[in-house]
Design an enzyme around this catalytic site. Structure first.
Site, short mmCIF file in Angstrom:
data_model
loop_
_atom_site.label_atom_id
_atom_site.label_comp_id
_atom_site.label_asym_id
_atom_site.label_seq_id
_atom_site.Cartn_x
_atom_site.Cartn_y
_atom_site.Cartn_z
N ALA A 142 0.80 -1.24 0.00
CA ALA A 142 0.00 0.00 0.00
C ALA A 142 0.83 1.28 0.00
CB ALA A 142 -1.01 0.04 1.14
N ALA A 143 2.15 1.17 -0.21
CA ALA A 143 2.98 2.40 -0.32
C ALA A 143 2.47 3.24 -1.48
CB ALA A 143 4.45 2.04 -0.53
N GLY A 144 2.29 2.59 -2.64
CA GLY A 144 1.83 3.32 -3.83
C GLY A 144 0.42 3.86 -3.65
N ASP A 145 -0.44 3.09 -2.99
CA ASP A 145 -1.84 3.53 -2.78
C ASP A 145 -1.88 4.75 -1.86
OD1 ASP A 145 -2.66 1.42 -4.38
OD2 ASP A 145 -2.99 0.07 -2.69
P1 ADP Z 1 3.99 0.70 -5.52
O1 ADP Z 1 3.56 0.29 -4.13
O2 ADP Z 1 2.85 1.15 -6.37
O3 ADP Z 1 4.90 -0.27 -6.20
P2 ADP Z 1 6.37 2.29 -4.96
O4 ADP Z 1 7.03 1.05 -4.43
O5 ADP Z 1 7.01 2.97 -6.13
O6 ADP Z 1 4.84 2.06 -5.29
O7 ADP Z 1 6.30 3.31 -3.73
C1 ADP Z 1 5.53 4.49 -3.77
C2 ADP Z 1 6.20 5.54 -2.90
O8 ADP Z 1 6.28 5.06 -1.56
C3 ADP Z 1 7.63 5.88 -3.30
O9 ADP Z 1 7.67 6.87 -4.32
C4 ADP Z 1 8.20 6.39 -1.98
O10 ADP Z 1 7.86 7.74 -1.75
C5 ADP Z 1 7.48 5.52 -0.94
N1 ADP Z 1 8.29 4.35 -0.57
C6 ADP Z 1 8.23 3.10 -1.09
N2 ADP Z 1 9.16 2.30 -0.53
C7 ADP Z 1 9.83 3.07 0.38
C8 ADP Z 1 10.90 2.84 1.30
N3 ADP Z 1 11.51 1.64 1.40
N4 ADP Z 1 11.31 3.88 2.08
C9 ADP Z 1 10.71 5.10 2.01
N5 ADP Z 1 9.69 5.37 1.16
C10 ADP Z 1 9.26 4.38 0.36
#
Ligand code: ADP
Length: 307
Positions: free
Chosen positions: A242-245
């Protein structure tokens, strides 16, 4: 202005297993949990927590009523969410005890029962200037995009998960595209962030793009315009689900409110960084006050370090 998330809701059944099932094998599971999932649900919760006026359209079965309650408890308007005589979309997730790897069986269920008629009914009542946020986990997504544009609505698309059908979607009609590297590669055939952005600029020059790169941060590319990079906020990640969400919900809210993409990227990066420090999906999405406090704390830390 409001944002209608037209998307998926899933029940995630998570089983802990000593190893992934082999053909013909019956395997006892030591632990089980049932979690709310689906990109539509997660992004709606992120928007609502960020403070956006958020509505949801989609479909569940009787077994998914707790998902409707979860959305409502998060402040999302669920009047366009249909309850069908079908099973709710669900995932059977095996998690290996050693290593934590997973194997996922996904059944679309009610998410795949959305048709053109339901789509048109769900878009009724929205006004030009309102936004529709789509992902790629429900049926009829391309038609919803076209109907929304016919109605004068703005469309944000997160083309996730990547699939061959997306090639036929009219990306040039999308106002804002939010995608990660895998989806960017799938749409453009390029693997480098700059080349992905260039490919998207050629394919859909009127579309603003947010390209997220996990721990490498995110890029903004304005329609016909400039590029800007936002580094990720350094944290100890425990679960990046859910980072991207979270990023999507916070970026869209801050961008629509301020029109300032750099500010919106900063807010989204802080929100997503907080989310990756917590386990789970919906439950890991922070509230607006937590994000504001974290931004304040981080900017004070940066200022102190600069002196
Ligand atoms: P998705 O979940 O759609 O694959 P991402 O992995 O690109 O999306 O992550 C979306 C955003 O979450 C990134 O641009 C960043 O800001 C944040 N993020 C993801 N992983 C990390 C991490 N390990 N540490 C800090 N921020 C993170």
């Amino acid at each position: 202005m409001k944002v209608l998330v037209f998307g998926s809701l899933n029940i995630d059944h998570v089983y802990q297993v000593p190893h992934f099932l082999r053909p013909g094998e019956t395997l006892p599971s030591a632990a089980y949990s049932r979690n709310a999932g689906g990109k539509g649900l997660n992004q709606a919760i992120a928007l609502a927590k960020a403070g956006m006026d958020t509505a949801f359209a989609g479909a569940i079965g009787q077994d998914g009523l707790f998902l409707r309650q979860l959305l409502a408890d998060s402040g999302v308007d669920t009047t366009r969410l249909q309850v069908l005589d079908k099973p709710t979309g669900h995932a059977i997730i095996q998690v290996e005890e050693a290593g934590g790897g997973n194997a996922i069986l996904l059944y679309g269920g009610a998410n795949r029962c959305i048709d053109r008629e339901m789509a048109a009914a769900s878009l009724a009542g929205l006004c030009p200037g309102d936004w529709v946020l789509l992902q790629n986990e429900i049926s009829c997504g391309r038609e919803i995009l076209l109907l929304a544009k016919e109605q004068g609505l703005r469309v944000a698309l997160n083309p996730s998960p990547a699939s061959p059908e997306l090639a036929a979607w009219p990306l040039e009609a999308v106002d804002l595209l939010l995608l990660n590297e895998v989806e960017g590669c799938d749409l453009t055939g390029s693997t480098q962030p700059r080349a992905i952005l260039e490919g998207l600029r050629k394919r859909c020059p009127h579309t603003a793009v947010v390209l997220t790169l996990g721990a490498e941060g995110a890029y903004w590319q304005a329609a016909h315009g400039t590029c800007h990079h936002q580094p990720a906020i350094p944290v100890t990640a425990v679960d990046t689900t859910a980072a991207g969400d979270t990023f999507t919900g916070y970026f869209l809210t801050a961008w629509l409110r301020s029109g300032d993409a750099a500010h919106a990227l900063r807010a989204a990066a802080h929100a997503a960084a907080l989310a990756v420090t917590r386990p789970g999906a919906g439950a890991s999405i922070p509230k607006a006050e937590e994000v504001a406090a974290f931004m304040q704390q981080h900017s004070e830390g940066c200022t102190a370090a600069d002196q």
